[in-house]
Design a protein around this motif. Structure first.
Motif, PDB file in Angstrom:
ATOM      1  N   THR A   2      -0.400  31.046   2.092  1.00 57.80           N
ATOM      2  CA  THR A   2       0.817  30.713   2.829  1.00 57.80           C
ATOM      3  C   THR A   2       0.548  29.601   3.847  1.00 57.80           C
ATOM      4  O   THR A   2       1.368  28.695   4.004  1.00 57.80           O
ATOM      5  N   LEU A   3      -0.607  29.664   4.499  1.00 63.42           N
ATOM      6  CA  LEU A   3      -0.969  28.640   5.472  1.00 63.42           C
ATOM      7  C   LEU A   3      -1.058  27.277   4.799  1.00 63.42           C
ATOM      8  O   LEU A   3      -0.543  26.280   5.307  1.00 63.42           O
ATOM      9  N   SER A   5       0.382  26.324   1.995  1.00 65.40           N
ATOM     10  CA  SER A   5       1.731  25.948   1.568  1.00 65.40           C
ATOM     11  C   SER A   5       2.532  25.397   2.741  1.00 65.40           C
ATOM     12  O   SER A   5       3.218  24.378   2.621  1.00 65.40           O
ATOM     13  N   ASN A   6       2.436  26.052   3.884  1.00 65.72           N
ATOM     14  CA  ASN A   6       3.148  25.583   5.073  1.00 65.72           C
ATOM     15  C   ASN A   6       2.624  24.226   5.532  1.00 65.72           C
ATOM     16  O   ASN A   6       3.388  23.377   5.988  1.00 65.72           O
ATOM     17  N   SER A   7       1.321  24.010   5.413  1.00 66.10           N
ATOM     18  CA  SER A   7       0.723  22.730   5.799  1.00 66.10           C
ATOM     19  C   SER A   7       1.227  21.609   4.907  1.00 66.10           C
ATOM     20  O   SER A   7       1.553  20.515   5.382  1.00 66.10           O
ATOM     21  N   LEU A   9       4.051  21.585   3.204  1.00 64.29           N
ATOM     22  CA  LEU A   9       5.464  21.376   3.514  1.00 64.29           C
ATOM     23  C   LEU A   9       5.638  20.586   4.816  1.00 64.29           C
ATOM     24  O   LEU A   9       6.496  19.704   4.909  1.00 64.29           O
ATOM     25  N   SER A  10       4.816  20.879   5.801  1.00 62.11           N
ATOM     26  CA  SER A  10       4.880  20.141   7.067  1.00 62.11           C
ATOM     27  C   SER A  10       4.535  18.672   6.857  1.00 62.11           C
ATOM     28  O   SER A  10       5.183  17.787   7.422  1.00 62.11           O
ATOM     29  N   ASP A  13       7.484  17.015   5.086  1.00 63.45           N
ATOM     30  CA  ASP A  13       8.578  16.817   6.041  1.00 63.45           C
ATOM     31  C   ASP A  13       8.288  15.640   6.968  1.00 63.45           C
ATOM     32  O   ASP A  13       9.171  14.829   7.245  1.00 63.45           O
ATOM     33  N   TYR A  14       7.066  15.535   7.424  1.00 63.59           N
ATOM     34  CA  TYR A  14       6.675  14.443   8.317  1.00 63.59           C
ATOM     35  C   TYR A  14       6.851  13.092   7.630  1.00 63.59           C
ATOM     36  O   TYR A  14       7.396  12.153   8.214  1.00 63.59           O
TER      37      TYR A  14
END
Length: 91
Positions: A2-3, A5-7, A9-10, A13-14
């Motif tokens: 999850t970490l 995946s979130n990285s 996605l971040s 987004d950036y």
């Protein structure tokens, strides 16, 4: 997982928010290569004129003028074709 995946996605987004895309990255790389070649050519010319020319100091000065990071400067010095010219001349 999850970490990670979130990285990802971040990061995506950036890049979207800041308009960074493949063309931007290619353009920045091309610009960096042009600057690298220009500085290398300047140093080669100066070495031919003055064999005691301090190429590293000159490169540091030019890097400061251009706003290059220390990492980029170290990278350029490490792969410069004129690097070690004094040692070669002395042997």
């Amino acid at each position: 997982m999850t970490l990670f995946s979130n990285s990802v996605l971040s990061a995506v987004d950036y890049t979207i928010e800041n308009g960074i895309n493949r063309e931007t990255v290619k353009s920045l790389r091309d610009q960096a290569k042009r600057v690298e070649k220009q500085i290398d050519d300047e140093i080669r010319e100066r070495i031919e004129i003055d064999e005691d020319f301090d190429a590293i100091a000159y490169m540091r000065q030019r890097a400061e003028e251009l706003g290059l990071s220390q990492w980029r400067l170290d990278n350029l010095i490490g792969k410069s074709s004129w690097r070690g010219y004094r040692e070669k001349d002395k042997s």
